[in-house]
Write an enzyme that holds these catalytic residues in place. Structure first.
Site, PDB file in Angstrom:
ATOM      1  N   CYS A 332       0.992  -1.249  -0.090  1.00 20.24           N
ATOM      2  CA  CYS A 332      -0.029  -0.204  -0.035  1.00 20.24           C
ATOM      3  C   CYS A 332       0.829   1.017  -0.119  1.00 20.24           C
ATOM      4  O   CYS A 332       1.624   1.471  -1.042  1.00 20.24           O
ATOM      5  CB  CYS A 332      -0.781  -0.014   1.254  1.00 20.24           C
ATOM      6  SG  CYS A 332      -2.497   0.923   0.895  1.00 20.24           S
ATOM      7  N   HIS A 440      -3.550  -5.619   1.203  1.00 20.52           N
ATOM      8  CA  HIS A 440      -3.311  -6.125   2.620  1.00 20.52           C
ATOM      9  C   HIS A 440      -3.657  -7.357   2.833  1.00 20.52           C
ATOM     10  O   HIS A 440      -4.891  -8.058   2.262  1.00 20.52           O
ATOM     11  CB  HIS A 440      -4.063  -4.999   3.660  1.00 20.52           C
ATOM     12  CG  HIS A 440      -3.704  -3.547   3.455  1.00 20.52           C
ATOM     13  ND1 HIS A 440      -2.564  -3.271   4.092  1.00 20.52           N
ATOM     14  CD2 HIS A 440      -4.243  -2.482   2.993  1.00 20.52           C
ATOM     15  CE1 HIS A 440      -2.278  -1.857   4.050  1.00 20.52           C
ATOM     16  NE2 HIS A 440      -3.589  -1.483   3.344  1.00 20.52           N
TER      17      HIS A 440
END
Length: 506
Positions: A332, A440
């Site tokens: 991310c 994630h």
């Protein structure tokens, strides 16, 4: 008629979240439909519900302990700090605005009606609600607009159990001081105390317990020992306390750069649970030695953390480690930092900023946040340490505001399935020494994690480790161990009695 009980604490990180998960597990084991609830959560660890709503990780793992699917109603307000003074306000799973502390304090009264409606909606569907407070109910400067501690207990008309941490010292002063600072009607809600994280012979506490019960009139329901269970932490306090030092010798050492605004460090729980992996959180450049993989994690403030990397010397240390042939991975915000260029015309006003340059990518920040659970497939051909993961299915979730475009020299790392369409995600260099993704929870996919760890083992000349380790089963065992310990050390029958005596119609 729904029963409820609320855990509040004498301070942050006293163990409320874990004990709430334990109660959820106990009630689930006893055949009760149980749900967790925390009206307001301040944390950078968040997750995504099946319907694409963002909520705190603590309530997600509490829902898992209760054997149910996470529902955003379990955490209607999520505050995600973006700096020392500002936080992103997420209401019912969607970004509402950014506010400073004073503005949010003024805004809170408008949330009471919505929070109560959400709580009542949830309570209608379950036999028991396990509520969790935040910090301490004795924050007397915040009392008049409280929506998460005694203010929430009043809205839910539920009894409170106070949790105190003996490991940090001064437990009896913390119990007495907390109760002394409450108004009488608030104290009357506190029906018991749990002393948490005790090490040693509990007999040494008996005289103190007798005195604190006499002084406060509140019974101590139990003394929980320090438990060696592998459960998620709600926020960065555990990192500050070096919970994840990882000193045990293992074949593979993975360094995670501890960014100032690190988010979703729960991404690495499954990795840390691998029997041959040691996790080290790194804050200083000189500590980045003798590692097999470096990971830049998620960040709530990518450009600020990128500046910190450079100012602290960590950027140079990461680049030097990469030049020595150690792979570097970004997730991310960390993925964005690994690229050539970050364009921010939305948040900071900093415009175009250079990244670390390990991936030939350009990231542009956007107004809208992507929040979704996804299934994905790793690319069919992956280089180096990632080769064994080629073509494997993985599952995870996205939480980001921006889009990253690959340039020459980068290949797509995986393909996501979103709304019936295939969408490329991530980037990997031809030698595999730089790899990034927005996904994630990637390491919760057992086959993927074992494949990449074995890839790191192969780089060191070590044989692959064949294991049947399943992270989902591991988590379930941890919940059961927690519940077993709580039944042994806490008067659970008394907690049932407390709930029954304060049962309210919904």
């Amino acid at each position: 008629m729904t029963q409820a009980v609320m855990l509040q604490g004498t301070a942050s990180d006293v163990g409320k979240s874990v004990l709430a998960a334990g109660l959820c597990r106990i009630f689930y084991q006893d055949g009760l439909r149980t749900a967790p609830f925390k009206s307001q959560n301040m944390a950078l660890n968040s997750g995504i519900t099946p319907d694409g709503k963002e909520m705190g990780r603590a309530q997600i793992f509490q829902a898992e302990a209760a054997g149910i699917t996470p529902d955003v109603r379990m955490n209607p307000v999520l505050l995600k700090p973006t700096s020392d003074r500002q936080a992103q306000v997420v209401l019912m799973g969607k970004v509402a605005t950014n506010m400073d502390a004073v503005s949010y304090h003024d805004y809170k009264p408008r949330l009471r009606e919505q929070i109560l409606a959400v709580y009542n909606s949830l309570a209608q569907e379950y036999d028991v609600i396990v509520l969790e407070g935040a910090g301490s109910p004795a924050e007397i400067n915040l009392r008049d607009r409280d929506i998460v501690n005694m203010g929430m207990a009043e809205m839910a008309q539920c009894p409170v159990i106070l949790v105190a941490d003996i490991d940090r010292g001064g437990v009896f002063a913390a119990i007495y001081g907390t109760l002394a600072l409450l108004h009488k009607q608030e104290r009357d809600r506190v029906k018991g105390v749990i002393i948490n994280k005790f090490r040693g012979d509990v007999a040494l506490l008996y005289s103190g317990i007798e005195q604190i019960e006499s002084l406060t009139g509140v019974p101590v329901l139990g003394v929980m020992p320090w438990l060696d269970v592998d459960l998620e932490d709600e926020d960065g306090v555990a990192l500050q306390n070096d919970k994840y030092r990882g000193n045990a010798p293992r074949d593979i050492t993975i360094a995670i750069v501890q960014l100032p605004h690190i988010s979703n460090f729960t991404d690495f729980n499954a990795l840390a649970a691998q029997p041959d992996v040691r996790i080290r959180y790194i804050r200083r450049p000189e500590a980045l030695t003798d590692v097999d993989l470096v990971i830049l994690p998620g960040s709530k403030n990518t450009l600020s953390d990128l500046a910190w990397l450079r100012e602290s010397g960590m950027a140079d240390a990461v680049l030097q480690t990469h030049r020595q042939g150690v792979p570097v991975m970004g997730i991310c915000g960390g993925y964005q930092m690994l690229g050539d260029t970050i364009v921010d015309e939305v948040e900071s006003g900093l415009g175009t900023q250079p990244g670390l340059g390990l991936l030939n990518t350009i990231t542009r920040f956007a107004q809208d946040k992507t929040t979704t659970q996804v299934n994905a497939t790793m690319s069919g051909e992956l280089p180096g340490w990632l080769a064994a993961a080629a073509g494997l299915p993985v599952r995870g979730y996205e939480i980001h505001m921006g889009e990253t475009v690959l340039q020459e020299g980068c290949c797509t790392a995986m393909t996501l399935q979103k709304n019936g369409c295939s969408v490329a995600d991530g980037a990997v260099t031809a030698d595999g020494l730089a790899f990034g993704t927005y996904l994630h929870g990637l390491f919760d996919s057992d086959a993927f994690t074992r494949a990449v760890v074995n890839g790191l083992r192969a780089r060191k000349g070590l044989a692959p480790w064949e294991t049947t380790f399943c992270y989902a089963d591991h988590k379930a065992r941890q919940f059961d161990l927690l519940a077993e310990a709580m039944r042994q050390h806490i008067d659970i029958d008394k907690i049932y009695t407390i709930m029954q005596q304060h049962q309210e119609p919904v």
